[in-house]
Design a protein around this motif. Structure first.
Motif, mmCIF file in Angstrom:
data_model
loop_
_atom_site.group_PDB
_atom_site.id
_atom_site.type_symbol
_atom_site.label_atom_id
_atom_site.label_comp_id
_atom_site.label_asym_id
_atom_site.label_seq_id
_atom_site.Cartn_x
_atom_site.Cartn_y
_atom_site.Cartn_z
ATOM 1 N N ASP A 1 -6.070 -8.682 0.969
ATOM 2 C CA ASP A 1 -7.147 -7.958 1.209
ATOM 3 C C ASP A 1 -7.074 -6.924 1.343
ATOM 4 N N GLU A 2 -6.183 -6.567 2.715
ATOM 5 C CA GLU A 2 -6.303 -5.424 3.425
ATOM 6 C C GLU A 2 -5.185 -5.014 2.584
ATOM 7 N N THR A 3 -3.970 -5.811 2.087
ATOM 8 C CA THR A 3 -2.780 -5.027 1.830
ATOM 9 C C THR A 3 -3.295 -4.131 0.250
ATOM 10 N N ILE A 4 -4.223 -5.092 -0.007
ATOM 11 C CA ILE A 4 -4.531 -4.549 -1.425
ATOM 12 C C ILE A 4 -5.140 -2.824 -1.424
ATOM 13 N N ASP A 5 -6.178 -2.972 0.074
ATOM 14 C CA ASP A 5 -7.184 -1.812 0.238
ATOM 15 C C ASP A 5 -5.948 -0.848 1.029
ATOM 16 N N TYR A 6 -5.305 -1.111 1.705
ATOM 17 C CA TYR A 6 -4.006 0.254 1.881
ATOM 18 C C TYR A 6 -3.212 0.693 0.590
ATOM 19 N N ALA A 7 -3.197 -0.478 -0.525
ATOM 20 C CA ALA A 7 -2.278 0.232 -0.972
ATOM 21 C C ALA A 7 -2.622 1.050 -1.674
ATOM 22 N N MET B 1 2.282 -0.813 -10.813
ATOM 23 C CA MET B 1 3.406 -0.597 -9.275
ATOM 24 C C MET B 1 3.226 -2.073 -8.413
ATOM 25 N N ALA B 2 4.198 -2.165 -8.713
ATOM 26 C CA ALA B 2 4.157 -3.404 -8.002
ATOM 27 C C ALA B 2 3.778 -3.434 -6.428
ATOM 28 N N LEU B 3 2.845 -4.112 -6.268
ATOM 29 C CA LEU B 3 3.214 -4.628 -4.184
ATOM 30 C C LEU B 3 3.936 -5.694 -4.085
ATOM 31 N N ASP B 4 4.303 -6.137 -3.779
ATOM 32 C CA ASP B 4 5.567 -7.603 -3.351
ATOM 33 C C ASP B 4 5.397 -7.465 -1.806
ATOM 34 N N ILE B 5 4.540 -9.333 -1.522
ATOM 35 C CA ILE B 5 3.952 -9.641 -0.008
ATOM 36 C C ILE B 5 5.146 -11.353 -0.198
ATOM 37 N N ASP B 6 5.416 -10.981 1.671
ATOM 38 C CA ASP B 6 6.475 -12.014 1.788
ATOM 39 C C ASP B 6 6.743 -12.041 3.114
ATOM 40 N N PRO B 7 6.669 -13.446 3.619
ATOM 41 C CA PRO B 7 6.945 -13.670 4.810
ATOM 42 C C PRO B 7 8.891 -13.343 5.172
ATOM 43 N N SER B 8 8.719 -12.596 6.341
ATOM 44 C CA SER B 8 10.524 -13.152 6.546
ATOM 45 C C SER B 8 10.996 -13.092 7.836
#
Length: 196
Positions: A64-70, A1-8
């Motif tokens: 790290d936090e994002t992967i844990d939340y996902a 499953m895609a997990l996209d990370i980017d500033p906006s």
């Protein structure tokens, strides 16, 4: 499953809010990070950041936090996708440690498009129209003492395409170019063939 990370970057020009500063998009604002999961784009994590902060500053911890939340949301295999601002070996290390696959677009500002990965032995040529060649392939590059798989796409144009000017501000009239125009993209990948 895609997990996209980017500033906006947010445009907050003309305001006096704390943290508003000049962004890489040349306006005053904030530069928050967002992380979205799956085709639906469910927000997994976000962080408000000052506009002048470099997009990589603090990213390893956010990753790290994002992967844990996902992982709290899904047990599906994760594919982290990030743009060239996050082309940093530390991000790849974090993905390896967390046992997720990744695609991180390469930052080519310090490399020439004429380097060795363009050799025909590494990929395939396509000719979608007269005056346009597209070269795609993969190779391996050493970074920080480890080999990483790199996929690439290089486009060389000797004529402009015949597209309506409304689609692009560049000349699309079919004119012959004085010098070939070359553009390229490549990305560090840890993606098994099953993702393709």
């Amino acid at each position: 499953m895609a997990l996209d990370i980017d500033p906006s970057p947010f445009d907050n020009s003309g305001t006096k809010k704390e943290g508003v500063s000049w962004t890489y998009l040349n306006f005053d604002g904030f530069n928050p990070w967002f992380a979205y999961l799956g085709n639906e784009g469910y927000l997994v994590h976000c962080k408000l950041r000052e506009g002048s902060e470099h997009c990589q500053a603090g990213m390893p911890q956010f990753l790290d936090e994002t992967i844990d939340y996902a992982r709290r949301i899904t047990q599906a295999k994760l594919l982290v996708r990030m743009d060239a601002g996050h082309d940093d070996v530390e991000n790849m290390r974090r993905c390896q440690k967390k046992k997720v696959d990744w695609i991180i677009k390469r930052n080519l500002r310090k490399e020439s498009l004429e380097t060795g990965w363009r050799k025909p032995s590494h990929g395939d040529w396509e000719y979608p129209r007269e005056g346009k060649e597209v070269y795609t392939g993969e190779t391996w590059k050493e970074r920080d003492g480890k080999l990483y798989r790199v996929v690439f796409e290089v486009t060389q144009r000797t004529t402009t395409g015949r597209w309506p000017k409304a689609l692009d501000s560049r000349d699309r009239s079919g004119n012959i170019l004085d010098e070939p125009e070359t553009s390229g993209e490549e990305g560090d990948r840890a993606v098994p063939p099953a993702w393709h």
